[in-house]
Design an enzyme around this catalytic site. Structure first.
Site, mmCIF file in Angstrom:
data_model
loop_
_atom_site.group_PDB
_atom_site.id
_atom_site.type_symbol
_atom_site.label_atom_id
_atom_site.label_comp_id
_atom_site.label_asym_id
_atom_site.label_seq_id
_atom_site.Cartn_x
_atom_site.Cartn_y
_atom_site.Cartn_z
ATOM 1 N N CYS A 339 107.677 73.581 25.323
ATOM 2 C CA CYS A 339 106.698 73.088 24.867
ATOM 3 C C CYS A 339 105.803 72.068 25.455
ATOM 4 O O CYS A 339 104.553 71.958 25.367
ATOM 5 C CB CYS A 339 107.262 72.233 23.386
ATOM 6 N N ARG A 368 119.261 74.169 31.593
ATOM 7 C CA ARG A 368 119.547 72.785 30.941
ATOM 8 C C ARG A 368 120.857 72.404 31.750
ATOM 9 O O ARG A 368 121.864 73.404 31.767
ATOM 10 C CB ARG A 368 119.671 72.969 29.593
ATOM 11 N N GLN A 386 113.961 82.031 26.545
ATOM 12 C CA GLN A 386 113.865 82.495 25.079
ATOM 13 C C GLN A 386 112.631 83.368 24.650
ATOM 14 O O GLN A 386 111.651 83.378 25.665
ATOM 15 C CB GLN A 386 113.740 81.172 24.276
ATOM 16 N N ASP A 388 110.213 82.323 23.343
ATOM 17 C CA ASP A 388 109.755 81.233 22.796
ATOM 18 C C ASP A 388 108.397 81.432 22.494
ATOM 19 O O ASP A 388 107.477 81.892 23.171
ATOM 20 C CB ASP A 388 110.020 80.166 23.801
ATOM 21 N N HIS A 390 104.822 78.581 20.685
ATOM 22 C CA HIS A 390 104.448 77.288 19.918
ATOM 23 C C HIS A 390 103.246 77.791 19.297
ATOM 24 O O HIS A 390 102.114 78.220 19.840
ATOM 25 C CB HIS A 390 104.326 76.199 20.615
ATOM 26 N N LYS A 471 113.943 71.679 10.639
ATOM 27 C CA LYS A 471 114.309 73.063 11.445
ATOM 28 C C LYS A 471 114.849 74.092 10.628
ATOM 29 O O LYS A 471 115.675 73.757 9.600
ATOM 30 C CB LYS A 471 115.177 72.513 12.531
ATOM 31 N N HIS A 517 107.450 75.021 16.517
ATOM 32 C CA HIS A 517 108.149 75.919 17.400
ATOM 33 C C HIS A 517 109.004 77.117 16.826
ATOM 34 O O HIS A 517 109.321 76.973 15.698
ATOM 35 C CB HIS A 517 109.381 74.773 18.075
#
Length: 650
Positions: A339, A368, A386, A388, A390, A471, A517
């Site tokens: 992000c 991580r 991911q 992923d 946005h 979420k 997200h």
RNA sequence: GCCGACGUAGCUCAGCUGGUAGAGCAACGCAUUCGUAAUGCGUAGGUCGCCGGUUCGACUCCGGCCGUCGGCUCCA
């Protein structure tokens, strides 16, 4: 004396004196039923047999061991018996609380000086069996708060006194006793311990008092119970059977990935696993034009400043990897999330409302520094990627974007044949959240409405959301019944402000965009973990690492098999040619164990006629008619192109 | 990170109370040329997770570390 009317499941009604218990009603119906009764059920809620009925009941069901809820009651009572056993063997142990959900197992937490050893568990289990044999009856009592406090104070159960304070003022306080053991409990419970047919203690584990890491650790014992030994046995066998599909077992067996102590939490993907990995990523990428995403790639390393802006530095410093840059004092953080980079990309130029929604997608590797105790196969790792993205949009576009997300998610999960999603709304945490509660509520409502309009049920996990916004979590269970979040959709109420994101609206004024997200697969690694277990390694043809195994019957068919392989490979089919001098049965067994979806047998007959004889794993076809090589190749290529979930006979 | 258990050949596992390791499968070689889930014979393969201690002697006992598994906590 006044009477009340009780309706029964078969439509009959009974007149009983007010204050009669559920068990009294069962006796009215029949002595046999009364003996078998474990609990009652009114309006879907279980009630204890000793519960007095004070008013009319439209429908009262008597729950026995034949009722699916019966086992829950048995487990709940077994839970008390287990605690009783612990107290008999370890009188100094203090009892905390049991489990809320008894659908599969039971548990109790104890404060003890020494953790329970496996030998202790055996002794406790033996003691449990003894108490069951004693057939001691369970008794229910309603008491005042003062009496309850006096009782547990006298017993020295300090943890119980604390739990007693959790019960809201005015709520009834009930106790359940059997033999010497007594506990604060809502019930319902069995009539006597003998109704607990079979008990098995599963394991002991530490658990923090009240689930708080800063509290001392209690010792928890897990167990399960059934009405009969046979049901218990079947349950344990089902668990063993499920474990055979564990991705940590199947993955290495099928040579998909390798987990190495030299890099804990960072899987090695082997060639076959890489086919799967790329297959999933390519599939999602191929959908991006349709859903309006633009793929980008931000750096792997950032100066600490960006994470200070995003808030990750403050919130997740210990969970990231940091090291010194080349310049004095330069602190670099390894990318743990996409992000912040996407927010920078948003800001590279003055944005117009005409560009919105702007959907930025990225598949970068993320790292991580997960705590060692949390690592689990591919499901929880330190290195992952991911699917992923946005989404930056105007506030009145949020709802449409949420709908588009579910549309895409459904398309992906359907194509993969992945079933069993449980969608949950995670709501505002009690503390530490940003933004206004009213804005949270708007977001939570939008999310839930979108889930329902997409045709899914929507569960709620109160207070589980991240600090920056509500979420949606798409959860799946692994072979051990543990829940893992794959897809997510989150509304971000923090990042646009922190990064000072602005666009020029239709009105010529500056506005702050809304930010979402979202990920459909979530972590590709975790997705594979769940997907391997759901498929047991039987992947759809289009994803299978090896799609066709060519099995020549003897060495003299190897040359022909080579030509068939070339034809398949030219059509983009992944083929293995087993030209070892082994018997056909042996080659078939190996291909079966490797879960190769299509086998093709090649012998004299096929060679003469220019055909292959297919054997398809999913439809049990065995040694049927041959098909021409051309047809075989084009049928397979077509199935692959369509991403057909189950391969039909070629 | 915390509590507990576990760690022997590529895999699955055996190895009684201390006397320096064994099976099946896999791998490799030879023979076999075979029609829908295991052909036979042979060969090779291990610093018993790592480090230290006790002992004449440690895979075995003790301690520390690493990793894995189950649970707790955490999960941007």
């Amino acid at each position: 004396m006044s009477t009340i009317t009780v309706g029964l499941p078969d439509g009959r009604t009974l007149e009983v004196p007010a204050g009669a218990t559920v068990l009294d009603v069962a006796r009215e119906i029949g002595e046999g039923l009364a003996r078998a009764a474990l609990a009652g059920r009114i309006a879907g809620e279980l009630v204890d047999l000793r519960q007095p009925l004070l008013g009319d009941v439209s429908k009262l069901e008597i729950v026995t061991s034949r009722d699916p809820d019966g086992a829950d009651v048995i487990r709940h009572s077994a839970e008390h018996v287990m605690a009783d056993a612990v107290k008999r063997l370890f009188p100094e142990a203090q009892v905390d609380v049991g489990r809320a959900d008894h659908s599969e197992k039971f548990q109790y937490d104890f404060k003890v000086a020494e953790p329970f050893s496996p030998e202790d568990l055996e002794k406790i289990e033996a003691q449990v069996r003894k108490i069951v044999k004693e057939k001691s009856p369970f008794a229910r009592e309603e008491v005042s708060r003062e009496d309850a406090r006096a009782l547990f104070a006298e017993l020295g159960e300090e943890l119980k006194l604390s739990r007693l304070d959790d019960i809201p003022e005015g709520a009834p306080i009930t106790l359940f006793r059997h033999g010497e053991f007594v506990d604060l409990c809502r019930g319902p419970h069995v009539q006597n311990a003998k109704q607990i047919g079979a008990v098995k203690l599963l394991e002991a584990a530490g658990a923090y008092w009240r689930g708080d890491e800063s509290n001392p650790m209690l010792q928890r014992i897990y167990g399960t119970a059934f009405a009969t030994k046979q049901e218990l046995q079947e349950h344990l066998e089902r668990i063993e059977e499920a474990k055979k599909r564990d991705h940590r077992r199947v993955g290495p067996q099928l040579e998909l990935f390798h987990l190495d102590p030299l890099s804990p939490g960072s899987p090695f993907f082997l060639p076959k696993g890489m086919v799967l990995y790329n297959g999933l990523v390519d599939f999602v990428k191929a959908l991006y034009p349709k859903y309006g995403y633009h793929e980008v790639m931000a750096p792997q390393l950032f100066r600490a400043d960006i994470y200070k802006t995003s808030g990750h530095y403050q919130n997740f410093h210990d969970d990231m990897f940091w090291f010194a840059g080349a310049d004095e004092g330069e602190e670099l953080g390894v990318k743990g999330m996409n992000c912040p980079g996407h927010c920078r990309i948003f800001s590279v130029k003055k944005r117009s409302y005409r560009e919105l929604p702007l959907r930025l997608a990225e598949f970068s590797r993320l790292h991580r520094n997960e705590r060692s105790g949390t690592l689990t196969g591919l499901a929880r790792v330190r290195s992952f990627a991911q699917d992923d993205a946005h989404i930056y949009c105007e506030h009145d576009q949020v709802e449409t974007e949420i709908h588009r997300f579910f549309e895409m998610m459904t398309e992906v999960y359907t194509a993969l044949g992945l079933e069993g999603v449980e969608i949950n709304l995670e709501t505002r945490p009690e503390q530490g959240f940003i933004g206004e509660p009213a804005d949270w509520e708007v977001g939570e409502r939008q999310l839930e409405a979108a889930v329902r309009s997409a045709g899914y049920d929507c569960g709620v996990n109160p207070g589980e959301a991240a600090f920056y916004g509500p979420k949606i979590a798409c959860d799946f269970r692994d072979v051990l019944g543990r829940s893992w979040t794959l897809g997510t959709l989150q509304i971000d109420m923090a990042m646009p402000g922190r990064f000072g994101l602005r666009y020029i609206g239709r009105d010529g004024q500056e506005h702050q965009p809304a930010m979402l997200h979202r990920a459909v697969l979530g972590s590709i690694e975790r997705f594979l973990a769940v997907y391997i277990e759901h498929t047991g390694g039987d992947f759809p043809l289009w994803l299978a690492p090896v799609q066709v195994a060519l099995l020549p019957i003897t060495d003299r068919h190897a040359e022909y098999a080579g030509k068939v392989r070339d034809a398949l490979e030219a059509a983009g089919i992944r083929v293995s040619l087993d030209d070892r001098s082994e018997k056909l049965g042996f080659k078939i067994r190996e291909a079966e164990l490797q879960k190769i979806p299509i086998m093709a047998v090649l012998g004299d007959q096929e060679q003469e006629q220019g055909t292959v004889t297919p054997r398809v794993r999913s439809d049990e076809s065995r040694g049927g008619e041959g098909v021409s090589v051309d047809t075989f190749v084009s049928d397979l290529a077509e199935q692959v192109a369509r991403r057909q979930v189950t391969p039909g006979s070629a």
